[in-house]
Design a protein around this motif. Structure first.
Motif, mmCIF file in Angstrom:
data_model
loop_
_atom_site.group_PDB
_atom_site.id
_atom_site.type_symbol
_atom_site.label_atom_id
_atom_site.label_comp_id
_atom_site.label_asym_id
_atom_site.label_seq_id
_atom_site.Cartn_x
_atom_site.Cartn_y
_atom_site.Cartn_z
ATOM 1 N N LEU A 1 9.721 6.937 -3.361
ATOM 2 C CA LEU A 1 8.649 6.499 -4.236
ATOM 3 C C LEU A 1 8.986 5.363 -5.089
ATOM 4 C CD1 LEU A 1 7.651 9.937 -6.047
ATOM 5 C CD2 LEU A 1 6.376 8.540 -3.888
ATOM 6 N N ASP A 2 10.411 5.387 -5.234
ATOM 7 C CA ASP A 2 10.905 3.858 -6.236
ATOM 8 C C ASP A 2 10.949 2.948 -5.084
ATOM 9 O OD1 ASP A 2 11.704 5.370 -8.344
ATOM 10 O OD2 ASP A 2 13.822 5.688 -7.450
ATOM 11 N N ALA A 3 11.154 2.997 -3.731
ATOM 12 C CA ALA A 3 11.064 1.930 -2.914
ATOM 13 C C ALA A 3 9.463 1.428 -2.765
ATOM 14 C CB ALA A 3 11.372 2.439 -1.245
ATOM 15 N N ILE A 4 8.554 2.041 -2.693
ATOM 16 C CA ILE A 4 6.999 1.583 -2.709
ATOM 17 C C ILE A 4 6.844 0.928 -4.174
ATOM 18 C CG2 ILE A 4 4.491 2.546 -2.812
ATOM 19 C CD1 ILE A 4 5.854 5.115 -1.228
ATOM 20 N N LYS A 5 7.189 1.314 -4.953
ATOM 21 C CA LYS A 5 6.845 0.573 -6.365
ATOM 22 C C LYS A 5 7.713 -0.590 -6.514
ATOM 23 C CE LYS A 5 6.534 5.082 -8.961
ATOM 24 N NZ LYS A 5 7.284 5.795 -9.951
ATOM 25 N N ALA A 6 8.883 -0.709 -5.839
ATOM 26 C CA ALA A 6 9.661 -1.905 -5.996
ATOM 27 C C ALA A 6 9.249 -2.893 -5.015
ATOM 28 C CB ALA A 6 11.173 -1.780 -5.526
ATOM 29 N N ARG A 7 8.361 -2.524 -3.967
ATOM 30 C CA ARG A 7 7.778 -3.614 -2.956
ATOM 31 C C ARG A 7 6.517 -3.881 -3.102
ATOM 32 N NH1 ARG A 7 12.406 -1.467 -1.425
ATOM 33 N NH2 ARG A 7 14.214 -2.751 -0.379
ATOM 34 N N LEU A 8 5.632 -3.197 -3.614
ATOM 35 C CA LEU A 8 4.266 -3.250 -3.650
ATOM 36 C C LEU A 8 3.760 -3.350 -5.168
ATOM 37 C CD1 LEU A 8 3.182 -0.586 -1.003
ATOM 38 C CD2 LEU A 8 3.381 -3.155 -0.649
ATOM 39 N N THR A 9 2.637 -4.282 -5.218
ATOM 40 C CA THR A 9 2.056 -4.255 -6.633
ATOM 41 C C THR A 9 1.328 -2.924 -6.861
ATOM 42 O OG1 THR A 9 0.092 -5.305 -6.108
ATOM 43 C CG2 THR A 9 1.865 -6.694 -6.510
ATOM 44 N N ALA A 10 0.994 -2.760 -8.011
ATOM 45 C CA ALA A 10 0.073 -1.710 -8.532
ATOM 46 C C ALA A 10 -1.282 -1.624 -7.680
ATOM 47 C CB ALA A 10 -0.356 -1.481 -9.878
ATOM 48 N N GLY A 11 -1.793 -2.813 -7.498
ATOM 49 C CA GLY A 11 -3.363 -3.002 -7.021
ATOM 50 C C GLY A 11 -3.085 -2.836 -5.558
ATOM 51 N N GLU A 12 -2.025 -3.260 -4.920
ATOM 52 C CA GLU A 12 -1.781 -2.819 -3.482
ATOM 53 C C GLU A 12 -1.484 -1.332 -3.224
ATOM 54 O OE1 GLU A 12 0.466 -7.335 -2.626
ATOM 55 O OE2 GLU A 12 1.834 -5.293 -3.309
ATOM 56 N N ILE A 13 -0.802 -0.770 -4.065
ATOM 57 C CA ILE A 13 -0.781 0.685 -3.969
ATOM 58 C C ILE A 13 -1.970 1.503 -4.035
ATOM 59 C CG2 ILE A 13 0.409 2.713 -4.935
ATOM 60 C CD1 ILE A 13 2.901 0.920 -5.858
ATOM 61 N N ASP A 14 -2.798 1.161 -5.122
ATOM 62 C CA ASP A 14 -4.217 1.516 -5.000
ATOM 63 C C ASP A 14 -4.884 1.344 -3.849
ATOM 64 O OD1 ASP A 14 -3.367 2.949 -7.545
ATOM 65 O OD2 ASP A 14 -4.622 1.278 -8.578
ATOM 66 N N GLU A 15 -5.103 0.262 -3.609
ATOM 67 C CA GLU A 15 -5.811 -0.316 -2.393
ATOM 68 C C GLU A 15 -5.253 0.626 -0.842
ATOM 69 O OE1 GLU A 15 -7.463 -3.883 -1.080
ATOM 70 O OE2 GLU A 15 -6.753 -5.045 -3.049
ATOM 71 N N LEU A 16 -4.026 0.739 -0.777
ATOM 72 C CA LEU A 16 -3.577 1.325 0.328
ATOM 73 C C LEU A 16 -4.056 2.893 0.155
ATOM 74 C CD1 LEU A 16 -0.059 -0.050 0.732
ATOM 75 C CD2 LEU A 16 -1.831 -0.297 2.362
ATOM 76 N N TYR A 17 -4.076 3.413 -0.999
ATOM 77 C CA TYR A 17 -4.306 4.737 -1.213
ATOM 78 C C TYR A 17 -5.943 5.124 -0.999
ATOM 79 C CZ TYR A 17 -5.106 9.107 -4.235
ATOM 80 O OH TYR A 17 -5.647 10.123 -4.656
ATOM 81 N N ILE A 18 -6.869 3.978 -1.291
ATOM 82 C CA ILE A 18 -8.295 3.932 -1.057
ATOM 83 C C ILE A 18 -8.383 4.214 0.538
ATOM 84 C CG2 ILE A 18 -10.285 2.850 -1.196
ATOM 85 C CD1 ILE A 18 -9.562 1.869 -3.876
ATOM 86 N N GLU A 19 -7.746 3.325 1.158
ATOM 87 C CA GLU A 19 -7.713 3.479 2.642
ATOM 88 C C GLU A 19 -7.419 4.444 3.211
ATOM 89 O OE1 GLU A 19 -9.509 1.065 4.586
ATOM 90 O OE2 GLU A 19 -9.921 0.112 2.636
ATOM 91 N N ILE A 20 -6.316 5.183 2.519
ATOM 92 C CA ILE A 20 -5.698 6.471 3.222
ATOM 93 C C ILE A 20 -6.605 7.502 2.952
ATOM 94 C CG2 ILE A 20 -4.002 8.179 2.887
ATOM 95 C CD1 ILE A 20 -2.043 5.851 2.343
ATOM 96 N N GLN A 21 -7.445 7.482 1.777
ATOM 97 C CA GLN A 21 -8.273 8.521 1.285
ATOM 98 C C GLN A 21 -9.425 8.433 2.272
ATOM 99 O OE1 GLN A 21 -8.814 7.280 -2.948
ATOM 100 N NE2 GLN A 21 -8.397 9.529 -3.445
ATOM 101 N N LYS A 22 -10.122 7.262 2.664
ATOM 102 C CA LYS A 22 -11.103 7.233 3.748
ATOM 103 C C LYS A 22 -10.742 7.556 4.858
ATOM 104 C CE LYS A 22 -12.989 2.953 1.579
ATOM 105 N NZ LYS A 22 -13.322 1.345 1.852
ATOM 106 N N LEU A 23 -9.561 7.426 5.435
ATOM 107 C CA LEU A 23 -9.064 7.970 6.645
ATOM 108 C C LEU A 23 -8.844 9.614 6.712
ATOM 109 C CD1 LEU A 23 -6.389 5.346 7.613
ATOM 110 C CD2 LEU A 23 -8.396 5.528 8.805
ATOM 111 N N SER A 24 -8.885 9.997 5.583
ATOM 112 C CA SER A 24 -8.640 11.520 5.343
ATOM 113 C C SER A 24 -9.960 12.159 5.215
ATOM 114 C CB SER A 24 -7.765 11.670 3.882
ATOM 115 O OG SER A 24 -6.581 11.184 4.210
#
Length: 132
Positions: A96-119
């Motif tokens: 989780l630290d690795a994700i937060k260290a490499r992605l911005t908050a907005g990028e994490i949220d956008e990826l989350y939205i795409e994962i939710q759609k796929l789910s």
């Protein structure tokens, strides 16, 4: 018309062409534009939908951890569990630290939205049946 035999929903669900979604999850590729600009070449993540159990694990997390947890489960490539992404000397000790260290908050949220759609979330998955 009256002699026409209706196929039961159970029979339809038993058809071999209907996959076990736990083993055949939808996937999509998503480019992270900021990282592409920094790297000078496309940085494309492979995302996949979450299983029911993974979705529940994400939803059981505190609200502030849900998006980053979903990225951990739903990001097939890169695999944020890869130990090479960890850097304890810089405070990156968990995936989780690795994700937060490499992605911005907005990028994490956008990826989350795409994962939710796929789910199967954030879109209509059921249709109303009239005169049934």
């Amino acid at each position: 018309m009256e002699n026409e035999k209706k196929v039961s929903v159970l029979d339809l669900l038993l058809r071999p062409e209907l996959p076990d979604v736990r083993k055949s999850l939808p996937e999509k590729k998503a480019e992270v534009k900021r990282l592409t600009e920094l790297a000078g070449e496309p940085v494309v993540f492979t995302l996949r939908g979450l299983t029911y159990d993974e979705s529940r694990k994400v939803q059981d997390k505190p609200r502030e951890e849900q998006a980053v947890s979903a990225v951990l489960y739903g990001c097939k490539d890169p695999d944020f569990r890869d130990k090479r992404l960890l850097a304890p000397e810089r405070g990156v000790v968990t995936p989780l630290d690795a994700i937060k260290a490499r992605l911005t908050a907005g990028e994490i949220d956008e990826l989350y939205i795409e994962i939710q759609k796929l789910s199967g979330y954030l879109r209509r998955t059921l249709a109303e049946v009239k005169n049934a």
